[in-house]
Write an enzyme that holds these catalytic residues in place. Sequence first.
Site, PDB file in Angstrom:
ATOM      1  N   GLU A 275      37.520  77.700 -39.014  1.00  0.00           N
ATOM      2  CA  GLU A 275      38.600  77.355 -39.941  1.00  0.00           C
ATOM      3  C   GLU A 275      39.718  78.339 -39.632  1.00  0.00           C
ATOM      4  O   GLU A 275      39.714  79.472 -40.082  1.00  0.00           O
ATOM      5  CB  GLU A 275      38.091  77.484 -41.371  1.00  0.00           C
ATOM      6  CG  GLU A 275      38.906  76.706 -42.358  1.00  0.00           C
ATOM      7  CD  GLU A 275      39.726  77.625 -43.218  1.00  0.00           C
ATOM      8  OE1 GLU A 275      40.947  77.679 -42.962  1.00  0.00           O
ATOM      9  OE2 GLU A 275      39.170  78.276 -44.093  1.00  0.00           O
ATOM     10  N   CYS A 309      45.878  79.870 -45.555  1.00  0.00           N
ATOM     11  CA  CYS A 309      45.909  79.035 -44.349  1.00  0.00           C
ATOM     12  C   CYS A 309      46.482  77.674 -44.698  1.00  0.00           C
ATOM     13  O   CYS A 309      46.960  76.953 -43.830  1.00  0.00           O
ATOM     14  CB  CYS A 309      44.530  78.921 -43.737  1.00  0.00           C
ATOM     15  SG  CYS A 309      43.334  78.289 -44.890  1.00  0.00           S
TER      16      CYS A 309
END
Length: 519
Positions: A275, A309
């Site tokens: 990720e 993110c």
Amino acid sequence: MTQLLSDIANRQSAAREVMARLGVASVNSGASAGDWIEQPAGGEIASYNPSDGSELGRVLLAAEEDYDEVLWRATHTFERWRLLPAPKRGEIARELGDELRRAKDDLGTLVTLETGKILAEGKGEVQEMIDVADFAVGLSRQLYGLTMHSERPGHRMYEQWHPLGAVGVISAFNFPVAVWSWNALIALVCGDTVVWKPSLKTPLTAIAVQHICNRVLGRHGWNGVLNLVIGQDDVVGDRLLHDRRVPLISATGSCRMGHIVAQAVAGRLGRTLLELGGNNGVIVTDDADPDLVVRAVLFGAAGTAGQRCTSIRRLFLQKGVAGAITEKLIAAYKQVRVGDPLDPATLMGPLIDGNAVENMMRGLRAIREQGGEVLTGGGRLNTGAGYFVEPTLVKAHPHMAILKEEIFAPILYLIEFDSLDEAIGWHNDVPQGLSSAIFTTNLISAETFLSARGSDCGIANVNIGTSGAEIGGAFGGEKETGGGRESGSDSWKAYMRRQTVTVNWSRDLPLAQGIKFEL
Ligand code: UN1
């Protein structure tokens, strides 16, 4: 000045109280496999409060031999843990959730102290862990496999899922505990043991969480199910990546780090769940509700000081609404209260450290060189030793090279467009593919964005921002974001191995594909 110093002193004693309650103050070891390793030999680091630069505490790091001790415990415990029925493992997840509920205020405060995110978000992060714990409890009774109809008479075919082993979890500073929980609590009910390597910028939250894990698992006589090794990348990190005893590495961090992780683990044919960076775009069409847009963009782009993110980085505005929304955003950005993240009135805390500030300033220089115009913000804020910056809006051209980079800071690009197709093209023209959104009241525009020729991201939203995902969905992204999916939906499958089973309960031996093979 006296006021400022006494504020800092008060904050520091409040921080010490929270840490004492969480047990952080009483342990200065950064390695635990149920029991803490008393004198790990990997040196020492300090954890700093990004709001004022003060030292929150010091942590002893794991050396290679400490890593080996933790790994030994994790792999040996796995041999027994995998045999405990999954719903029983779920009971442990439920107790962890209960303890996290009790610790929510303190742990949320510690997240705020160590990361600088505002208290509402610090506590929100702990809530995300609690939600995952609840999800994991239910999941522990739903690790379903499929059954298939065999083409052979008297044969039964099905698939079952088995635990994988000791799973490595590498987490980032910006979600120091929630992202660990997405991995660890799912892996736990799947029957894996976990070895956690947290960011060196947030060791104290990791230690606090490990205390909770040790308490709950210890009550049930388990050691070595959830483990912690805080250490340097080139000592503990490297070893973890190359360790054949670790079948899966789940890593959160930058794309640069993801390349290193992916190549090292692929080199031993291990599995990765990545990720990595995002570069999230939002498309706003002329028919969108402008107030909704401004509220969502403010949270998505300035929230967490742009250090998610999933933060919104690129805002594509259709020409009919561009002017009005730009004006509203400038006005809103000027009102964002930047400051002490523990103060309930604050909307934006500091960046994590001095490097993050430098990185933002470097980015802004490149933006200006490439023809971007700073509409508001763009500076550091002189608030003592804290790493505060202004939330920043930039009028950008769609073809600026810097648009392809993720700058982990509160910079939002505003880009005007004519047609939806043009906006989707620009939107997808970046290496990353994590989260995305469209603001529209037009069904055709929304469905176009969600269609196969629309957003190429792992997450696509309509009339909400790109950040703040719920845990029930699979979280992750495409392209250089790494392709992994964590947390909800069927993400659990990454933490298990699938076994296809065929049972012949007849007294014959028919072969598949109608093959005859007889003497
Ligand atoms: C991250 O920034 O690595 O969707 C995770 C969100 C949060 C998780 C962010 N639930 O913004």
